[in-house]
Scaffold this motif. Structure first.
Motif, PDB file in Angstrom:
ATOM      1  N   CYS A  30      18.747  31.865  -8.350  1.00 11.52           N
ATOM      2  CA  CYS A  30      18.456  32.957  -7.408  1.00 11.52           C
ATOM      3  C   CYS A  30      19.246  34.220  -7.724  1.00 11.52           C
ATOM      4  O   CYS A  30      19.096  35.226  -7.033  1.00 11.52           O
ATOM      5  N   LYS A  36      14.903  33.086  -2.817  1.00 15.83           N
ATOM      6  CA  LYS A  36      13.964  33.461  -3.876  1.00 15.83           C
ATOM      7  C   LYS A  36      12.745  34.105  -3.234  1.00 15.83           C
ATOM      8  O   LYS A  36      12.426  33.826  -2.084  1.00 15.83           O
ATOM      9  N   CYS A  48      16.945  29.078  -1.597  1.00 18.58           N
ATOM     10  CA  CYS A  48      17.173  28.514  -2.938  1.00 18.58           C
ATOM     11  C   CYS A  48      17.680  27.081  -2.794  1.00 18.58           C
ATOM     12  O   CYS A  48      18.674  26.821  -2.122  1.00 18.58           O
TER      13      CYS A  48
END
Length: 98
Positions: A30, A36, A48
């Motif tokens: 990330c 994300k 993430c």
């Protein structure tokens, strides 16, 4: 070849000290954000899974050190608990919470 081996042997303790001084690094999945972008164009950002939303990942030597330290702490706690049970008499053992 021997220079490469000597350089790696000299660098290994330095890397271990560095990992203990700075145990965390930014998550590569990330980018340190902790989330994300969504899979579709207009969907919300998602958590993430690799860093569990923190944006930080522990380096391998730091994970090993913390795992050993935690195991030693748990072992000491369980040993002290067992010693307390052994010191208690048979009548008191029934009253000791588990």
């Amino acid at each position: 070849m021997t220079n490469l081996i000597l350089a790696s042997l000299a660098g290994l303790p330095l890397y271990a000290v560095f990992c203990l001084a700075v145990p965390a690094k930014a998550c590569r999945r990330c980018g340190g954000w902790g989330s994300k972008p969504g899979r579709r164009s207009r969907s919300a950002r998602r958590h993430c899974r690799r860093c569990d939303g923190t944006g930080q990942r522990f380096r391998v030597p730091a994970r090993a050190v913390y795992r050993v330290r935690g195991a030693m702490r748990r072992h000491a706690w369980l040993t002290a608990r067992a010693a307390g049970r052994a010191a208690a008499g048979p009548a008191e053992r029934e009253q000791v919470p588990r």
